[in-house]
Scaffold this active site. Structure first.
Site, PDB file in Angstrom:
ATOM      1  N   LEU A  46      52.833  -0.713  41.633  1.00 60.37           N
ATOM      2  CA  LEU A  46      52.785  -1.321  43.028  1.00 60.37           C
ATOM      3  C   LEU A  46      54.019  -2.193  43.252  1.00 60.37           C
ATOM      4  CD1 LEU A  46      48.919  -2.643  43.254  1.00 60.37           C
ATOM      5  CD2 LEU A  46      50.167  -0.849  44.861  1.00 60.37           C
ATOM      6  N   ASP A  47      54.682  -2.066  44.416  1.00 59.53           N
ATOM      7  CA  ASP A  47      55.825  -2.664  44.843  1.00 59.53           C
ATOM      8  C   ASP A  47      55.438  -4.468  44.451  1.00 59.53           C
ATOM      9  OD1 ASP A  47      57.123  -0.713  45.473  1.00 59.53           O
ATOM     10  OD2 ASP A  47      56.806  -0.762  47.442  1.00 59.53           O
ATOM     11  N   PRO A  48      56.316  -5.191  44.462  1.00 63.64           N
ATOM     12  CA  PRO A  48      56.183  -6.590  43.985  1.00 63.64           C
ATOM     13  C   PRO A  48      55.551  -7.126  45.379  1.00 63.64           C
ATOM     14  CG  PRO A  48      58.350  -6.033  43.242  1.00 63.64           C
ATOM     15  CD  PRO A  48      57.827  -4.879  43.694  1.00 63.64           C
TER      16      PRO A  48
END
Length: 304
Positions: A46-48
């Site tokens: 998951l993206d930050p």
């Protein structure tokens, strides 16, 4: 002298609620240290700037991580109409603006219908895909751009949750490889404007749902209580496979199956993917039905 492996043999799946601002690998390593686990992996980054369901796999559970990576995901996100950013989300600067038409909810839902089923997406430059040995985001950060080929994805469900001025709250269930940022941009174009994602949360990944997630704070609190409290947080490896057919072997067949041999089982399910258990031995791993009707190991998962 051979290098000694660090950590303990711990097996199971921990459904983490990944917090905003942290990378998937950073939280994986943090939890791994708390568990003192020898082997660990996650099931799709998951993206930050995204939060939500991130199943962490430990020990033998890493053998099913690829299956979870391939599973459908569900996301809840907000699309801000009127501006497009370099990254497709709030991390990048605005690169384009456009007026937002006066849209009714019916008009938005009608436009969303075109994205259901099998569609193609052009991967964004700010993605981890590689081209000529380089990540696309590395090329983009250096100011470059390269041609990308469309990739097929499947949108199973796409719903409008709320229409708040120029912002749309949306929920999508989709196949692996779907870029929510691209979906938001493409929907905005279909509505006669441009757009980007301002909030993104994964609420389901395979069989794991938002309501059963554990936060980093809960895991850290369990670590202070001791090893038993930490281990109690782990779900069994076979929790990743609820829709698979199952079969239980008697002790003799269990012995041969654990040796990697095909065995003859009465009433073997006519399925390609089979969960295999042993009487008194628990979960043994993944099996497959051979053309001659025998059960062969597909992947042994021996946690005991």
């Amino acid at each position: 002298m051979p290098r000694r492996r660090r950590g303990r043999d711990i097996h199971g799946i921990l459904p983490l609620d990944k917090p905003l601002g942290a990378s998937s690998n950073a939280v994986l390593q943090r939890v791994r240290r708390l568990l003192d686990a020898r082997k660990a992996g996650h099931t799709g980054s998951l993206d930050p700037l995204a939060s939500g369901v991130l199943p962490l796999c430990f020990g033998e559970a890493t053998k099913v991580s690829a299956l979870l990576l391939d599973a459908d995901k569900t996301y809840r996100f907000t699309c801000q109409l009127g501006s497009r950013t370099a990254t497709g989300d709030v991390e990048g600067g605005v690169v384009e603006t456009a007026p937002v038409p006066d849209l009714s909810e019916d008009a938005v839902r009608q436009a969303m219908q075109a994205f259901l089923g099998d569609i193609e997406q052009i991967p964004p430059m700010y993605s981890a895909l590689k081209q000529d040995g380089k990540r696309l985001y590395e090329i983009a950060r250096a100011g470059g751009e390269v041609a990308r080929h469309p990739r097929p994805v499947h949108i199973r469900r796409f719903e409008l949750l709320a229409h708040r001025g120029d912002a749309l709250d949306l929920e999508v269930s989709c196949s692996k490889g779907t870029y929510v940022r691209v979906l938001a941009e493409d929907l905005a174009r279909a509505l006669g404007s441009v757009g980007h994602v301002t909030a993104l949360r994964r609420i389901a990944a395979g069989p794991y749902r938002e309501h059963e997630l554990l936060t980093l704070e809960q895991i850290e609190a369990a670590s202070r209580e001791g090893d038993d409290a930490l281990r109690a947080l782990l779900l069994p490896v076979d929790s990743a496979l609820p829709d698979w057919e199952s079969v239980t072997l008697d002790p003799d067949l269990t012995h041969y199956f654990k040796q990697g041999q095909a065995v003859t089982v009465s009433d073997l399910p006519a399925a390609e993917r089979i969960r295999v258990y042993g009487e008194g031995s628990g979960f043994l791993g993944l099996g497959r039905r051979l053309p001659d009707g025998r059960l062969a190991p597909r992947r042994l998962i021996l946690c005991n």
